[in-house]
Design a protein around this motif. Structure first.
Motif, short mmCIF file in Angstrom:
data_model
loop_
_atom_site.label_atom_id
_atom_site.label_comp_id
_atom_site.label_asym_id
_atom_site.label_seq_id
_atom_site.Cartn_x
_atom_site.Cartn_y
_atom_site.Cartn_z
N UNK A 1 6.81 -3.19 5.83
CA UNK A 1 6.14 -2.27 6.15
C UNK A 1 4.65 -2.53 6.03
N UNK A 2 4.45 -2.91 4.54
CA UNK A 2 2.96 -3.20 4.17
C UNK A 2 2.48 -4.64 4.83
N UNK B 1 7.38 -13.61 9.63
CA UNK B 1 6.05 -12.97 9.16
C UNK B 1 5.17 -12.48 10.34
N UNK B 2 4.20 -11.54 9.91
CA UNK B 2 3.64 -10.83 10.99
C UNK B 2 2.94 -11.84 11.99
N UNK C 1 -0.39 -11.64 1.04
CA UNK C 1 0.17 -11.19 -0.18
C UNK C 1 -1.08 -10.35 -0.93
N UNK C 2 -0.48 -9.49 -1.76
CA UNK C 2 -1.38 -8.42 -2.53
C UNK C 2 -2.30 -7.77 -1.45
N UNK C 3 -1.89 -7.51 -0.24
CA UNK C 3 -2.85 -6.66 0.61
C UNK C 3 -3.77 -7.36 1.19
#
Length: 306
Positions: A168-169, A246-247, A267-269
């Motif tokens: 979701x992120x 992946x997106x 990664x990490x936002x």
């Protein structure tokens, strides 16, 4: 169960094995078809159809990979795997391994391995085959296969890329990225990119492509914010879609033909790598492909008139 039904039941697994070894949808499909021809021609029925067919498709893929490596050494510009939108093989018990192993980052790491190392790694780490089955597939002893796996694991570990764990992120980050992209929002894009982000394009000399990878959040953001609003003005559209787990997104011309595909590593936002597959040969399995050269010329004309 007849031969045809038996084979069709295992087809998703066979394709998934071949695709991870080859990084090519077309070559994987051809390997699966050749596997069927050999199975159909066989006068005896194996004790385990799964073991026999998996071994056969692996051996075929190894032979194809050895010849493909010569072609890839002469490839024009960066080489990226053919994009895979949906993996046909699903196994809830190995969902994490399957998703990680099909990412473009993982496939590019697999390119560093020898054909045998790559095949052993895929069969063992991704699909959990026993060493006896792997040995039969690659024509090496079990001890040799264990050594091949050790070397393969070391190479993969050294270059391993971590990904955003929460789906979701990842999707939310991708949504914000494509929203900023369509708006030509340089600051919005830059805030979503890691400081050392890279934009890599694969045109294979058959479509307009970057002369080299673009690096750095500011450089990548400015390039994207300049190009994509111009593309929107000539009716280029996109649809969000997972690419190799992946997106990503599929971009289409005004006639609905596929122009290119973007895949995002996150990664990490933040977005770590953006990969664009533009080579029409790598998109044709998804449907009719746009004339990227004509689109490029139209974008340049649009830029002159703004």
């Amino acid at each position: 169960m007849g031969k045809v039904e038996e084979f069709e039941e295992l087809r998703p697994l066979l394709f998934s094995i071949a695709y991870r070894i080859l990084g090519s949808v077309g070559e994987a499909e051809d390997a699966v078809q050749e596997t069927w021809l050999r199975y159909d021609a066989s006068r005896t029925r194996p004790v385990s159809a799964k073991a026999f067919l998996s071994a056969t498709v692996t051996r075929i893929a190894i032979d194809v990979l050895r010849s493909a490596r010569v072609r890839r050494e002469k490839y024009v510009g960066p080489w990226l795997p053919e994009p895979l939108l949906d993996d046909p093989y699903q196994d809830p018990a190995r969902a994490a391994e399957l998703a990680d192993s099909v990412s473009m980052a993982a496939l590019l790491l697999l390119e560093r391995l020898s054909p045998l190392e790559r095949s052993v790694f895929v069969l063992r780490e991704v699909f959990a085959f026993g060493f006896d089955e792997i040995a039969a597939a690659v024509g090496r002893s079990e001890a040799a296969c264990r050594q091949l796996l050790v070397r393969a694991r070391r190479h993969m570990h050294e270059g391993r890329t971590r990904f955003e764990a929460d789906r979701q992120d990842r999707q939310e980050l991708a949504r914000r990225f494509f929203e900023a992209l369509t708006q030509g929002d340089v600051d919005g894009l830059q805030n979503l990119l890691s400081a050392d982000v890279q934009l890599i394009g694969d045109g294979g000399g058959k479509a307009p492509q970057l002369a080299r990878a673009v690096a750095g959040a500011e450089n990548v953001a400015r390039l994207l914010a300049t190009v994509y609003p111009l593309m929107a003005r000539i009716d280029i559209t996109f649809e969000a879609h997972e690419v190799n787990g992946q997106p990503g997104a599929l971009f289409r011309d005004r006639d609905g033909k596929i122009l290119h595909i973007l895949a995002l590593d996150t990664l990490d936002g933040q977005i770590q790598t953006i990969r664009a597959v533009i080579n029409p040969d790598k998109l044709s399995h998804l449907g009719p492909v746009a004339d990227a050269w004509a689109v490029d010329q139209e974008v340049k004309q649009t830029r002159k008139t703004q």
